[in-house]
Scaffold this motif. Sequence first.
Motif, PDB file in Angstrom:
ATOM      1  N   GLY A 196       0.813  -1.209   0.000  1.00 16.07           N
ATOM      2  CA  GLY A 196       0.000   0.000   0.000  1.00 16.07           C
ATOM      3  C   GLY A 196       0.846   1.257   0.000  1.00 16.07           C
ATOM      4  N   PRO A 197       0.181   2.400   0.158  1.00 14.31           N
ATOM      5  CA  PRO A 197       0.879   3.665  -0.051  1.00 14.31           C
ATOM      6  C   PRO A 197       1.830   4.075   1.063  1.00 14.31           C
ATOM      7  CG  PRO A 197      -1.394   4.036   0.594  1.00 14.31           C
ATOM      8  CD  PRO A 197      -1.258   2.572   0.382  1.00 14.31           C
ATOM      9  N   GLY A 198       1.636   3.574   2.273  1.00  7.63           N
ATOM     10  CA  GLY A 198       2.601   4.023   3.268  1.00  7.63           C
ATOM     11  C   GLY A 198       2.107   4.081   4.688  1.00  7.63           C
ATOM     12  N   SER A 245       6.783  -4.444  -2.133  1.00  9.97           N
ATOM     13  CA  SER A 245       6.769  -3.275  -3.016  1.00  9.97           C
ATOM     14  C   SER A 245       5.754  -2.305  -2.444  1.00  9.97           C
ATOM     15  CB  SER A 245       6.239  -3.663  -4.390  1.00  9.97           C
ATOM     16  OG  SER A 245       7.231  -3.992  -5.282  1.00  9.97           O
ATOM     17  N   SER A 246       5.967  -1.010  -2.667  1.00 11.19           N
ATOM     18  CA  SER A 246       4.954  -0.059  -2.222  1.00 11.19           C
ATOM     19  C   SER A 246       3.729  -0.207  -3.128  1.00 11.19           C
ATOM     20  CB  SER A 246       5.480   1.364  -2.299  1.00 11.19           C
ATOM     21  OG  SER A 246       5.430   1.828  -3.620  1.00 11.19           O
ATOM     22  N   GLY A 247       2.602   0.260  -2.645  1.00 13.78           N
ATOM     23  CA  GLY A 247       1.386   0.188  -3.446  1.00 13.78           C
ATOM     24  C   GLY A 247       1.042  -1.240  -3.785  1.00 13.78           C
ATOM     25  N   ASP A 248       0.807  -1.490  -5.052  1.00 17.16           N
ATOM     26  CA  ASP A 248       0.571  -2.858  -5.509  1.00 17.16           C
ATOM     27  C   ASP A 248       1.864  -3.385  -6.104  1.00 17.16           C
ATOM     28  OD1 ASP A 248      -1.735  -4.882  -6.299  1.00 17.16           O
ATOM     29  OD2 ASP A 248      -0.267  -4.802  -7.918  1.00 17.16           O
ATOM     30  N   CYS A 249       2.129  -4.638  -5.754  1.00 11.92           N
ATOM     31  CA  CYS A 249       3.404  -5.242  -6.163  1.00 11.92           C
ATOM     32  C   CYS A 249       3.463  -5.453  -7.670  1.00 11.92           C
ATOM     33  CB  CYS A 249       3.504  -6.572  -5.436  1.00 11.92           C
ATOM     34  SG  CYS A 249       5.137  -7.200  -5.318  1.00 11.92           S
ATOM     35  N   GLY A 250       2.300  -5.553  -8.283  1.00 16.99           N
ATOM     36  CA  GLY A 250       2.252  -5.836  -9.713  1.00 16.99           C
ATOM     37  C   GLY A 250       2.032  -4.584 -10.552  1.00 16.99           C
ATOM     38  N   ILE A 251       2.087  -3.395  -9.934  1.00 15.28           N
ATOM     39  CA  ILE A 251       1.938  -2.155 -10.710  1.00 15.28           C
ATOM     40  C   ILE A 251       3.236  -1.374 -10.568  1.00 15.28           C
ATOM     41  CG2 ILE A 251       0.644   0.008 -10.924  1.00 15.28           C
ATOM     42  CD1 ILE A 251      -1.838  -1.502  -9.988  1.00 15.28           C
ATOM     43  N   TYR A 252       4.020  -1.347 -11.595  1.00 16.01           N
ATOM     44  CA  TYR A 252       5.375  -0.781 -11.558  1.00 16.01           C
ATOM     45  C   TYR A 252       6.108  -1.259 -10.299  1.00 16.01           C
ATOM     46  CZ  TYR A 252       2.794   2.503 -14.568  1.00 16.01           C
ATOM     47  OH  TYR A 252       1.972   3.058 -15.506  1.00 16.01           O
ATOM     48  N   ILE A 294      -2.935  -1.595  -2.155  1.00 13.76           N
ATOM     49  CA  ILE A 294      -3.595  -0.394  -2.673  1.00 13.76           C
ATOM     50  C   ILE A 294      -2.556   0.408  -3.442  1.00 13.76           C
ATOM     51  CG2 ILE A 294      -4.684   1.781  -2.022  1.00 13.76           C
ATOM     52  CD1 ILE A 294      -5.796   0.323   0.434  1.00 13.76           C
ATOM     53  N   THR A 295      -2.785   0.572  -4.736  1.00 10.68           N
ATOM     54  CA  THR A 295      -1.804   1.265  -5.560  1.00 10.68           C
ATOM     55  C   THR A 295      -1.936   2.787  -5.406  1.00 10.68           C
ATOM     56  OG1 THR A 295      -0.920   1.439  -7.789  1.00 10.68           O
ATOM     57  CG2 THR A 295      -3.297   1.273  -7.597  1.00 10.68           C
ATOM     58  N   ALA A 296      -0.889   3.506  -5.835  1.00 10.63           N
ATOM     59  CA  ALA A 296      -0.851   4.964  -5.647  1.00 10.63           C
ATOM     60  C   ALA A 296      -2.076   5.649  -6.241  1.00 10.63           C
ATOM     61  CB  ALA A 296       0.430   5.525  -6.257  1.00 10.63           C
ATOM     62  N   LEU A 297      -2.544   5.157  -7.378  1.00  5.65           N
ATOM     63  CA  LEU A 297      -3.666   5.888  -7.984  1.00  5.65           C
ATOM     64  C   LEU A 297      -4.939   5.759  -7.153  1.00  5.65           C
ATOM     65  CD1 LEU A 297      -6.066   4.385  -9.919  1.00  5.65           C
ATOM     66  CD2 LEU A 297      -4.079   3.870 -11.295  1.00  5.65           C
ATOM     67  N   TYR A 349       2.333   8.261 -12.932  1.00  6.37           N
ATOM     68  CA  TYR A 349       3.300   7.775 -11.938  1.00  6.37           C
ATOM     69  C   TYR A 349       4.681   8.266 -12.367  1.00  6.37           C
ATOM     70  CZ  TYR A 349       0.066   4.216  -9.953  1.00  6.37           C
ATOM     71  OH  TYR A 349      -0.963   3.554  -9.324  1.00  6.37           O
ATOM     72  N   ASN A 350       5.611   8.278 -11.434  1.00  6.04           N
ATOM     73  CA  ASN A 350       7.003   8.687 -11.702  1.00  6.04           C
ATOM     74  C   ASN A 350       7.044   9.967 -12.550  1.00  6.04           C
ATOM     75  OD1 ASN A 350       8.174   6.240 -10.515  1.00  6.04           O
ATOM     76  ND2 ASN A 350       7.300   5.203 -12.299  1.00  6.04           N
ATOM     77  N   PRO A 351       6.358  11.038 -12.102  1.00  7.67           N
ATOM     78  CA  PRO A 351       6.180  12.172 -13.016  1.00  7.67           C
ATOM     79  C   PRO A 351       7.470  12.961 -13.269  1.00  7.67           C
ATOM     80  CG  PRO A 351       5.251  12.670 -10.869  1.00  7.67           C
ATOM     81  CD  PRO A 351       5.649  11.232 -10.825  1.00  7.67           C
ATOM     82  N   SER A 372       3.271  11.686  -1.335  1.00  3.95           N
ATOM     83  CA  SER A 372       3.393  10.845  -0.134  1.00  3.95           C
ATOM     84  C   SER A 372       2.053  10.574   0.543  1.00  3.95           C
ATOM     85  CB  SER A 372       4.359  11.473   0.873  1.00  3.95           C
ATOM     86  OG  SER A 372       5.642  11.528   0.326  1.00  3.95           O
ATOM     87  N   ALA A 373       1.093  10.136  -0.243  1.00  7.96           N
ATOM     88  CA  ALA A 373      -0.224   9.829   0.319  1.00  7.96           C
ATOM     89  C   ALA A 373      -0.098   8.837   1.473  1.00  7.96           C
ATOM     90  CB  ALA A 373      -1.120   9.237  -0.769  1.00  7.96           C
ATOM     91  N   TYR A 374      -0.835   9.072   2.523  1.00  9.21           N
ATOM     92  CA  TYR A 374      -0.879   8.206   3.714  1.00  9.21           C
ATOM     93  C   TYR A 374       0.465   8.099   4.437  1.00  9.21           C
ATOM     94  CZ  TYR A 374      -5.546   6.806   2.295  1.00  9.21           C
ATOM     95  OH  TYR A 374      -6.885   6.817   1.965  1.00  9.21           O
ATOM     96  N   ASP A 388       7.471  15.834  -7.727  1.00 11.59           N
ATOM     97  CA  ASP A 388       8.691  15.013  -7.640  1.00 11.59           C
ATOM     98  C   ASP A 388       8.326  13.532  -7.741  1.00 11.59           C
ATOM     99  OD1 ASP A 388       7.586  14.359  -5.245  1.00 11.59           O
ATOM    100  OD2 ASP A 388       9.125  15.307  -3.997  1.00 11.59           O
ATOM    101  N   MET A 389       9.291  12.679  -7.430  1.00 11.88           N
ATOM    102  CA  MET A 389       9.076  11.229  -7.594  1.00 11.88           C
ATOM    103  C   MET A 389       8.152  10.643  -6.529  1.00 11.88           C
ATOM    104  SD  MET A 389      10.210   9.789 -10.224  1.00 11.88           S
ATOM    105  CE  MET A 389      10.782   8.122 -10.067  1.00 11.88           C
ATOM    106  N   LEU A 390       7.829  11.441  -5.509  1.00 13.11           N
ATOM    107  CA  LEU A 390       6.908  10.928  -4.488  1.00 13.11           C
ATOM    108  C   LEU A 390       5.476  11.364  -4.785  1.00 13.11           C
ATOM    109  CD1 LEU A 390       9.110  11.614  -1.340  1.00 13.11           C
ATOM    110  CD2 LEU A 390       8.767   9.447  -2.527  1.00 13.11           C
ATOM    111  N   THR A 391       5.308  11.994  -5.954  1.00 12.33           N
ATOM    112  CA  THR A 391       4.005  12.575  -6.291  1.00 12.33           C
ATOM    113  C   THR A 391       3.305  11.731  -7.356  1.00 12.33           C
ATOM    114  OG1 THR A 391       5.049  14.731  -5.987  1.00 12.33           O
ATOM    115  CG2 THR A 391       2.903  14.721  -7.083  1.00 12.33           C
ATOM    116  N   THR A 392       1.996  11.640  -7.239  1.00 13.71           N
ATOM    117  CA  THR A 392       1.177  11.113  -8.331  1.00 13.71           C
ATOM    118  C   THR A 392       0.329  12.266  -8.849  1.00 13.71           C
ATOM    119  OG1 THR A 392       1.120   8.901  -7.414  1.00 13.71           O
ATOM    120  CG2 THR A 392      -0.621   9.441  -8.970  1.00 13.71           C
ATOM    121  N   VAL A 393       0.292  12.394 -10.159  1.00 15.71           N
ATOM    122  CA  VAL A 393      -0.473  13.476 -10.786  1.00 15.71           C
ATOM    123  C   VAL A 393      -1.764  12.876 -11.327  1.00 15.71           C
ATOM    124  CG1 VAL A 393      -0.460  15.201 -12.639  1.00 15.71           C
ATOM    125  CG2 VAL A 393       1.683  14.633 -11.442  1.00 15.71           C
TER     126      VAL A 393
END
Length: 673
Positions: free
Chosen positions: A434-436, A504-511, A538-541, A588-590, A621-623, A643-648
């Motif tokens: 999950g996200p964190g 893996s953070s978020g979902d292991c199967g999504i990036y 729970i994935t970042a999106l 992701y990885n914006p 850095s959600a959650y 940055d790399m911790l952001t999802t747009v």
Amino acid sequence: MTITDSNRAGQDFQCSLQSPEPSLFEEFLPLAAIATTPLGAKRLQVLTELLQTTLWVPASVTSESSCIQVYQKPLQDHLAQLWDQQKSLVFCLTTGAVVRLIAPLLQNKETDPAVVVVDEAGKFVISLCGGHQGGADRLTQLIALQIGATPVLTGASNRLGLPGIDVLGVPYGWTKGEGDWTGVSAAIARQDPVQVIQETGSTLWRSHLPKHHSFQFGFPEFTATVQEEVLEPTARVWISAIQRRFAPDSGKVQWHPRVLWVGIGCERGTSKALIGQAIREVFAAHHLAEGAIAGIATIDLKADEVGLLDFCRDWLRQAPKDCALPLKCFSAEDLRKVNVPTPSDVVEAEVGTPSVAEAAALLAANLLAADFVTDRAGAKLLDTNPSSDPHPPLLIPKQIVRQAGQPGAVTIAVAQSPQEYTGRTGKLWLVGIGPGELAQITPAAQSAIAHADVVIGYSLYVDLVAPILRPGQIVEALPITQERQRAERAIQLANWGLTVAVISSGDCGIYGMAGLVLEELRAQEWTGTPDVQVFPGITALQATAARVGAPLMHDFCAISLSDLLTPWEVIEKRLTAAAQADFVTALYNPKSQTRTGQIAIAQQIFLQHRDRATPVALVRSAYRPDEEIRFTTLEKLLDEPIDMLTTVLIGNQSTQMYCDRMITPRGYLGFGR
Ligand code: SAH
């Protein structure tokens, strides 16, 4: 995991046990559950239904569940019947009652089942008995994670953050030898200095001890006739292929890693009894532990030798459930290439190689080393004992054993591998965390992490799951850039027989790591072992969407702007397609410190197909404690820090902002309003 009090105390508590993964419970089966009240029965019912095990209740408790059975005799008598057949017993009953019930049945902690008690309110799960060897501590943790209860573990090793000394070698398939286990456990609990003399076997466990522990490590030279030292430590742990005899209160224990390969040559028709006797005699004469036997090695002509096959089969029967005694057979051609101390012309004339027992033992011992000690590039990966020779000579040259009245003769030689054979089938658990925040990890994923022998992940994520890690677990935190190394390391440990959770953070199967591990396995021509299981997260999106409202209510997609592994032209094509098709889009990885231009190009592409005022959410850095949420528009997107911790999150043509919430209409109140 946080769980509200109302959830705990509420009547719909059946739902609070969130479909645990049945495979996580494998090692605790057969398991029987016992409840004496309707509430207690409901509390345990989901567990027993999932595991397809029986929940025993008295006639006064009625239920329609197929897993429930009524016991007719007094519970004490019924329990006496269950006791020897079950690996685990889970009660929903007061601890006092359970103590009285089990007291007359307890024999010793090596054979008694794990006994776990769940309170009726589901607040606590208590490891009552069989904590280490019975596995009750682990079972308690698993159940507690599943029902959101507090695990109650009272063992000292738990408090000290140490692996239990009586289960230390279990992950590596070591055999527990004779010794004063109670005395040594007590010394460890008192934090007395405990000397560890490890002559063989993996030293992995030593690099994962807490900062403060009372073990002292020593490495005497390995010889088959080591005499015990006169030095008097409070307690001593030997990890060795040698069989030592200790007085009952000696304060000494021994584990035997399975490092010895027994090369066998025998005449046709040799009985299993003679083979067994020959091994016992040779091992006794050289003070070797039979528990240290990794397997039997011989020539392929003997692959159908009945006595040999029977011997391996019988040995298996006494071994723990998932341990196997392999019989490795080599061709005469391979055997004749091995240099041996005692070649024989007679043997050569008969089977085409001057040595069977010696050559086979050496080949098997070195093969195992080649399989596990080094990776494909030849680098050492598994932690072997620094004192062990990577290409060991023969430990015992060939010995011929005959017995009057028994047909045949057995030739035995023993070689010692630098790496133990675990005899276990490894598992790879690919876990999304999950996200964190712990509360956002699924119970199944939490259980997988808590249960695995090894946890591997990027250091930040390992810190995140620290509260659910178990004392004695092998935890390997690697830098963020080393994804391939993490995957290779995980596969190697699993091939070796360990259960490895890759997080893996978020979902292991999504990036995440799941795809990489599976790709690596495919490259290694994996055929299904080790077993692979993916635990979703729970994935970042999803996490970022939840923090800003409901932006994903209509068709959406995810695009990573990282062109490290994907050519930029491909990414551009997908951005255009997503923008054209009016997908709500999560980027992701914006943007990284060095990769700054892609987000600007993405913005331009979207501006060609969407309004400049399209709502955009930037969630960083959600959650996590440093979470940041910003709302902007497509036009002003680049004015905000990214940055790399952001999802747009870019809305579609109908996404709107309302009260600081981003809403994409599904159409219930009219499409696109
Ligand atoms: N497997 C992960 C994605 C890894 S790619 C998952 O399923 O979420 C890494 C990217 O994910 C980051 O650059 C960022 O865009 C996004 N991300 C991961 N965790 C995030 C979080 N807590 N908050 C916002 N974005 C996150």
